[in-house]
Write a protein that holds these residues in place. Structure first.
Motif, PDB file in Angstrom:
ATOM      1  N   GLN A  87      26.504  28.968  42.065  1.00 25.01           N
ATOM      2  CA  GLN A  87      27.325  27.956  41.885  1.00 25.01           C
ATOM      3  C   GLN A  87      27.597  27.467  42.910  1.00 25.01           C
ATOM      4  O   GLN A  87      27.773  28.025  43.749  1.00 25.01           O
ATOM      5  CB  GLN A  87      28.967  28.359  41.094  1.00 25.01           C
ATOM      6  N   GLY A  88      27.084  26.447  42.876  1.00 19.40           N
ATOM      7  CA  GLY A  88      26.810  25.160  44.690  1.00 19.40           C
ATOM      8  C   GLY A  88      25.879  25.826  45.356  1.00 19.40           C
ATOM      9  O   GLY A  88      24.857  26.565  45.071  1.00 19.40           O
ATOM     10  N   ALA A  89      25.116  25.089  46.545  1.00 20.58           N
ATOM     11  CA  ALA A  89      24.150  25.030  46.860  1.00 20.58           C
ATOM     12  C   ALA A  89      23.891  26.352  48.105  1.00 20.58           C
ATOM     13  O   ALA A  89      23.299  27.106  47.975  1.00 20.58           O
ATOM     14  CB  ALA A  89      24.530  24.394  47.831  1.00 20.58           C
ATOM     15  N   VAL A  90      25.372  27.220  48.326  1.00 17.17           N
ATOM     16  CA  VAL A  90      25.035  28.421  49.388  1.00 17.17           C
ATOM     17  C   VAL A  90      25.245  29.834  48.075  1.00 17.17           C
ATOM     18  O   VAL A  90      26.426  30.134  47.926  1.00 17.17           O
ATOM     19  CB  VAL A  90      26.474  28.350  50.330  1.00 17.17           C
ATOM     20  N   GLN A 150      29.804  38.689  42.190  1.00 19.46           N
ATOM     21  CA  GLN A 150      29.721  38.074  43.772  1.00 19.46           C
ATOM     22  C   GLN A 150      29.153  39.366  44.482  1.00 19.46           C
ATOM     23  O   GLN A 150      29.659  39.970  44.935  1.00 19.46           O
ATOM     24  CB  GLN A 150      31.118  38.346  44.399  1.00 19.46           C
ATOM     25  N   GLN A 151      27.861  38.804  44.548  1.00 20.90           N
ATOM     26  CA  GLN A 151      26.471  39.613  45.494  1.00 20.90           C
ATOM     27  C   GLN A 151      25.824  39.036  46.272  1.00 20.90           C
ATOM     28  O   GLN A 151      24.773  39.904  47.122  1.00 20.90           O
ATOM     29  CB  GLN A 151      25.442  40.828  44.374  1.00 20.90           C
ATOM     30  N   HIS A 152      26.636  38.360  46.730  1.00 25.42           N
ATOM     31  CA  HIS A 152      25.480  36.944  48.301  1.00 25.42           C
ATOM     32  C   HIS A 152      26.763  35.886  48.694  1.00 25.42           C
ATOM     33  O   HIS A 152      28.432  36.163  47.549  1.00 25.42           O
ATOM     34  CB  HIS A 152      25.003  36.306  47.360  1.00 25.42           C
ATOM     35  N   ILE A 153      26.793  35.777  50.640  1.00 25.86           N
ATOM     36  CA  ILE A 153      27.440  35.326  50.872  1.00 25.86           C
ATOM     37  C   ILE A 153      27.717  33.553  49.996  1.00 25.86           C
ATOM     38  O   ILE A 153      26.887  33.592  49.780  1.00 25.86           O
ATOM     39  CB  ILE A 153      27.455  34.731  51.903  1.00 25.86           C
ATOM     40  N   GLY A 154      29.407  33.593  49.770  1.00 29.59           N
ATOM     41  CA  GLY A 154      29.173  31.697  48.586  1.00 29.59           C
ATOM     42  C   GLY A 154      29.448  32.392  47.505  1.00 29.59           C
ATOM     43  O   GLY A 154      30.054  33.393  47.869  1.00 29.59           O
ATOM     44  N   ALA A 155      29.519  31.301  46.754  1.00 35.17           N
ATOM     45  CA  ALA A 155      30.601  30.888  45.115  1.00 35.17           C
ATOM     46  C   ALA A 155      29.691  32.050  44.524  1.00 35.17           C
ATOM     47  O   ALA A 155      28.508  32.473  44.459  1.00 35.17           O
ATOM     48  CB  ALA A 155      30.606  29.709  44.985  1.00 35.17           C
ATOM     49  N   ALA A 156      30.639  32.702  43.637  1.00 31.19           N
ATOM     50  CA  ALA A 156      30.077  34.154  42.956  1.00 31.19           C
ATOM     51  C   ALA A 156      29.035  33.056  41.666  1.00 31.19           C
ATOM     52  O   ALA A 156      29.757  31.474  41.872  1.00 31.19           O
ATOM     53  CB  ALA A 156      31.453  34.972  42.430  1.00 31.19           C
ATOM     54  N   ALA A 157      28.553  34.039  41.461  1.00 29.58           N
ATOM     55  CA  ALA A 157      27.443  33.575  40.400  1.00 29.58           C
ATOM     56  C   ALA A 157      28.494  33.239  39.024  1.00 29.58           C
ATOM     57  O   ALA A 157      29.688  33.879  38.767  1.00 29.58           O
ATOM     58  CB  ALA A 157      26.367  33.943  40.247  1.00 29.58           C
ATOM     59  N   ASN A 158      28.206  32.361  37.681  1.00 34.09           N
ATOM     60  CA  ASN A 158      29.086  32.328  36.483  1.00 34.09           C
ATOM     61  C   ASN A 158      27.654  32.766  35.342  1.00 34.09           C
ATOM     62  O   ASN A 158      26.737  32.299  34.880  1.00 34.09           O
ATOM     63  CB  ASN A 158      28.980  30.665  36.333  1.00 34.09           C
TER      64      ASN A 158
END
Length: 516
Positions: free
Chosen positions: A69-72, A42-50
């Motif tokens: 994960q997802g658009a954002v 989790q290094q960004h606004i939005g869903a954490a990477a998988n």
């Protein structure tokens, strides 16, 4: 050619001692690779990477190790070549210090790039959609601290009528000099990334705003911009919080962004110089965002520096490279002193949005116990959003969060100007951040309650539908059985009527014959 006229004044703001001289003269140094890299998902606004790697897997530099994960959202790449040492929990670079999902990478020292890493010869020949796609694949996010996925902002052309790209080179937070050094040392690359973003956005006007306390950066960008039409470098007044994108746009254009709206609502998109540099790297060389420049400074730091750091490096490694501490710091901060977050420990990792590590002495923090509010209204004069902080704080103290919202709490940008000028040393911005957190928690609870109710109603409706379906099926079966029985009875009756008369017995027949 001037693209616009005068600068417009904005309300409020403060003039803190910028204390940038500690690190401003230090050129960017490459930090040596550490023994381990702890890369949060989790290094960004939005869903954490998988994560898409496994323990003990060998990876190359620049290889994707976690997918968006997802658009954002944004993917995460290996900052160097090496072996995946673990996928688990590790302390976050966050005031909570809670453990978050993290990939631990053990560098092999070879720093080998992935063989598929390659850029394009002419990014301006690409369609805007292709530029945004490549930026998304490179994991580029806003590097001024917001960490919003940059590709999402580059796609705003599909929803808004845009005319201007503004580059926020103000770097108004005291102490921080990473953007200053990047613009001074790599002006051509920064400008190339700026022009690529403008092409993707479909805008013809580019304004690069830099505060007046960075004369070298202003000169470097002006020289780099000379060959290009439609680009202007503007000297901004050194005034905090000039780095707030809405206030920056208002200073440059005279237009105010609607409350809780986007600058895109008035045709302007704002990006950061470090983000522009990352876009240049992604398009020209195919390199994802795997490192960034971080300012390590404060009077408790032996040798303040600007370091280019692989993502996932522990803060302790940066401090050690700067000679350690001259004394035990009174306060450790990730980011700037006004809007940065307290550091709970030095083993937390550097992330995409980490632009500074501050180690401040007691003299620098000047911490004092808060006193009662004397209603001097200094905070009102300093607020760049035209709010009344003392009234909002009074509502929050009384537990009246709705009253604070009515006074404009959600329009507060959390810049800390009010707390800086308060003669009573009341931590006003902490009140507001706490209240926003409480409101967010309340909203999540309400959303959970609403969702729970919806699911319960859906379950009840589903059970009732199942019962009705069972009743209907049972009634249908009974009707079919009754119909079958009736059909069988009717068939039996018909069969009986169709049977021939049975012949008389022989003795009876003889008696009848004799009688006759």
């Amino acid at each position: 050619m001037k693209l616009f006229g005068k600068l417009y004044s904005i309300r409020g703001g403060i003039h803190p001692d910028d204390r940038k001289s500690l690190a401003a003269t230090q050129p960017i140094e490459d930090l040596p690779l550490p023994d381990l890299l702890h890369i949060p998902l989790q290094q960004h606004i939005g869903a954490a990477a998988n994560p898409v790697v496994q323990r003990r897997q060998q990876v190359h530099k620049g290889e994707i190790i976690a997918m968006a994960q997802g658009a954002v959202s944004a993917p995460i790449h290996a900052p160097t070549s090496g072996r995946i040492a673990g996928l688990g929990l590790y302390p976050a670079n966050h005031p909570s210090g809670l453990n978050v999902r993290t990939i631990t990478l053990q560098p092999d020292g070879e720093d080998r790039w992935h063989p598929d890493i390659r850029g394009v010869d002419d990014p301006f020949a690409l369609a805007p959609e292709d530029i945004a796609r490549r930026v998304a694949e490179a994991g580029v996010v806003g590097m001024g601290g917001a960490t919003f996925p940059s590709a999402v902002k580059l796609n705003l052309r599909n929803r808004y009528s845009l005319h201007t790209l503004v580059i926020n080179g103000s770097e108004c937070e005291p102490y921080l000099t990473c953007d200053d050094r990047l613009m001074r040392e790599h002006p051509e690359q920064v400008l190339d990334g700026v022009r690529i973003m403008a092409h993707a956005l479909g805008v013809r006007q580019i304004i690069i705003g830099i505060e007046s306390n960075k004369p070298e950066a202003i000169a470097a960008l002006k020289d780099a911009a000379k060959p290009f039409a439609g680009v202007e470098v503007v000297k901004l007044p050194a005034r905090y919080p000039m780095g707030s994108e809405k206030h920056l746009v208002q200073t440059l254009t005279g237009r105010e962004t609607p409350a809780r709206g986007l600058t895109a609502d008035i045709g302007v998109v704002v990006h950061n110089p470090a983000t522009a540099f990352a876009v240049h790297e992604a398009l020209r060389h195919g390199r994802p965002l795997i490192s960034r420049v971080v300012t390590v400074t404060g009077q408790a730091v032996a040798q303040p520096k600007n370091l280019r750091v692989p993502i996932g490096t522990r803060v302790q490694a940066l401090v050690d490279h700067c000679g350690g501490f001259t004394e035990a710091p009174a306060k450790l901060i990730s980011g700037g002193p006004m809007m940065g977050q307290p550091l709970t420990e030095l083993r937390v990792p550097i992330m995409k949005g980490t632009n500074g590590v501050l180690a401040l002495t007691a003299a620098e923090t000047n911490k004092r116990a808060p006193a009662p509010c004397i209603r001097c209204a200094s905070c009102v004069g300093a607020c760049p959003c035209g709010l009344v902080p003392l009234t909002m704080a009074a509502h929050i103290r009384a537990g009246d969060l709705d009253g604070a919202v009515g006074q404009g709490l959600m329009d507060c940008i959390g810049c800390g100007s009010c707390a800086y000028v308060c003669p009573a040393h009341i931590p006003l911005v902490q009140f507001f951040n706490h209240a926003k957190g409480e409101l967010a928690a309340r909203g999540r609870a309400q959303q959970k309650q609403t969702e729970t109710k919806r699911l319960a109603e859906a379950r009840s409706a589903r059970i009732e539908a199942q019962k009705q379906a069972k009743r209907a099926a049972m009634a249908k079966r009974k009707a079919e059985q009754a119909a079958q029985k009736a059909k069988e009875k009717a068939a039996a009756a018909e069969a009986k009527q169709a049977e021939p008369a049975e012949p008389a017995e022989p003795a009876a027949a003889a008696a009848v014959a004799e009688a006759s």
